[in-house]
Design a protein around this motif. Sequence first.
Motif, mmCIF file in Angstrom:
data_model
loop_
_atom_site.group_PDB
_atom_site.id
_atom_site.type_symbol
_atom_site.label_atom_id
_atom_site.label_comp_id
_atom_site.label_asym_id
_atom_site.label_seq_id
_atom_site.Cartn_x
_atom_site.Cartn_y
_atom_site.Cartn_z
ATOM 1 N N GLN A 137 -3.336 32.224 8.581
ATOM 2 C CA GLN A 137 -2.558 32.531 7.391
ATOM 3 C C GLN A 137 -3.080 31.786 6.169
ATOM 4 O O GLN A 137 -3.515 30.643 6.266
ATOM 5 N N LEU A 138 -2.976 32.463 5.022
ATOM 6 C CA LEU A 138 -3.352 31.851 3.753
ATOM 7 C C LEU A 138 -2.440 30.664 3.495
ATOM 8 O O LEU A 138 -1.224 30.754 3.626
ATOM 9 N N THR A 139 -3.047 29.555 3.123
ATOM 10 C CA THR A 139 -2.313 28.322 2.911
ATOM 11 C C THR A 139 -2.568 27.803 1.509
ATOM 12 O O THR A 139 -3.708 27.779 1.047
ATOM 13 N N GLN A 140 -1.509 27.417 0.845
ATOM 14 C CA GLN A 140 -1.620 26.810 -0.481
ATOM 15 C C GLN A 140 -1.787 25.314 -0.294
ATOM 16 O O GLN A 140 -0.922 24.661 0.267
ATOM 17 N N THR A 141 -2.929 24.818 -0.676
ATOM 18 C CA THR A 141 -3.195 23.384 -0.649
ATOM 19 C C THR A 141 -3.759 23.003 -2.010
ATOM 20 O O THR A 141 -4.391 23.817 -2.665
ATOM 21 N N PRO A 142 -3.541 21.791 -2.432
ATOM 22 C CA PRO A 142 -4.232 21.392 -3.651
ATOM 23 C C PRO A 142 -5.699 21.188 -3.291
ATOM 24 O O PRO A 142 -5.971 20.350 -2.469
ATOM 25 N N TYR A 143 -6.578 21.851 -3.632
ATOM 26 C CA TYR A 143 -6.672 22.851 -4.658
ATOM 27 C C TYR A 143 -7.457 24.064 -4.172
ATOM 28 O O TYR A 143 -7.638 25.003 -4.916
ATOM 29 N N LYS A 144 -7.900 24.079 -2.953
ATOM 30 C CA LYS A 144 -8.648 25.238 -2.473
ATOM 31 C C LYS A 144 -7.810 26.071 -1.510
ATOM 32 O O LYS A 144 -6.872 25.574 -0.895
ATOM 33 N N ALA A 145 -8.179 27.348 -1.413
ATOM 34 C CA ALA A 145 -7.481 28.262 -0.504
ATOM 35 C C ALA A 145 -8.109 28.144 0.879
ATOM 36 O O ALA A 145 -9.335 28.202 1.019
ATOM 37 N N ILE A 146 -7.268 27.965 1.897
ATOM 38 C CA ILE A 146 -7.755 27.868 3.272
ATOM 39 C C ILE A 146 -6.896 28.748 4.174
ATOM 40 O O ILE A 146 -5.808 29.172 3.792
ATOM 41 N N LEU A 147 -7.411 29.012 5.375
ATOM 42 C CA LEU A 147 -6.655 29.718 6.405
ATOM 43 C C LEU A 147 -6.292 28.721 7.494
ATOM 44 O O LEU A 147 -7.146 27.945 7.929
ATOM 45 N N THR A 148 -5.023 28.731 7.913
ATOM 46 C CA THR A 148 -4.552 27.823 8.952
ATOM 47 C C THR A 148 -3.629 28.578 9.909
ATOM 48 O O THR A 148 -3.260 29.724 9.654
ATOM 49 N N ASP A 149 -3.234 27.897 11.000
ATOM 50 C CA ASP A 149 -2.295 28.492 11.958
ATOM 51 C C ASP A 149 -0.932 28.750 11.342
ATOM 52 O O ASP A 149 -0.218 29.653 11.736
ATOM 53 N N SER A 150 -0.540 27.932 10.391
ATOM 54 C CA SER A 150 0.773 28.042 9.780
ATOM 55 C C SER A 150 0.591 28.039 8.269
ATOM 56 O O SER A 150 0.349 27.000 7.670
ATOM 57 N N GLY A 151 0.720 29.205 7.656
ATOM 58 C CA GLY A 151 0.450 29.352 6.230
ATOM 59 C C GLY A 151 1.552 28.818 5.343
ATOM 60 O O GLY A 151 2.482 28.153 5.789
ATOM 61 N N PHE A 152 1.446 29.163 4.081
ATOM 62 C CA PHE A 152 2.415 28.744 3.081
ATOM 63 C C PHE A 152 3.778 29.331 3.425
ATOM 64 O O PHE A 152 3.913 30.526 3.629
ATOM 65 N N HIS A 153 4.801 28.491 3.511
ATOM 66 C CA HIS A 153 6.151 28.934 3.866
ATOM 67 C C HIS A 153 7.064 28.783 2.666
ATOM 68 O O HIS A 153 7.847 27.867 2.565
#
Length: 166
Positions: free
Chosen positions: A45-61
């Motif tokens: 899932q797309l994840t909001q992190t400061p500052y780059k976009a990454i894919l993780t098991d648990s995305g932005f909720h």
Amino acid sequence: MSKVIQLTLALTAALAAVRPVFSVPPGTIFCDIAFTTGTSVTSLQLTQTPYKAILTDSGFHGGWDFVNGGLGAFDGCHDWWLNIGTSPHSYKPLTWAFDDQLTDNWVGGPGQLLTATATADYATTSNFLACKEDGVWTLYLQTGEDVPPGKTCALTTLQEGASVAL
């Protein structure tokens, strides 16, 4: 051409023309999910992190906003905006900026592929490149066929998943 592909193309063209405003109701989660099957990043899932976009098991909720052509990750009274960077390569870096919407050509919504509509630099695309960097899958918008040298990468699309009540 299959009816599904024809319908997808028709919807993409229609959405690009009207640039819909889509906001997630409070108490709902929508996840952008890596949709291409058979890759290393399928279902991440797309994840909001400061500052780059990454894919993780648990995305932005939280809530995603599609406002004025931007994709925002709602955080309290503010948004982290997903922006497309510049690059001489066909893979364009994706970064999050707090309350700074620089990109206004995203189109998407529940059940749809996240799409970047055409600009002077690239054609409309729903393709993304996820590359393993420092132990995480960093996400790029893919506008051609280049890949970063020496990196393990997977071509994918992102689909706005079904809603889940909190």
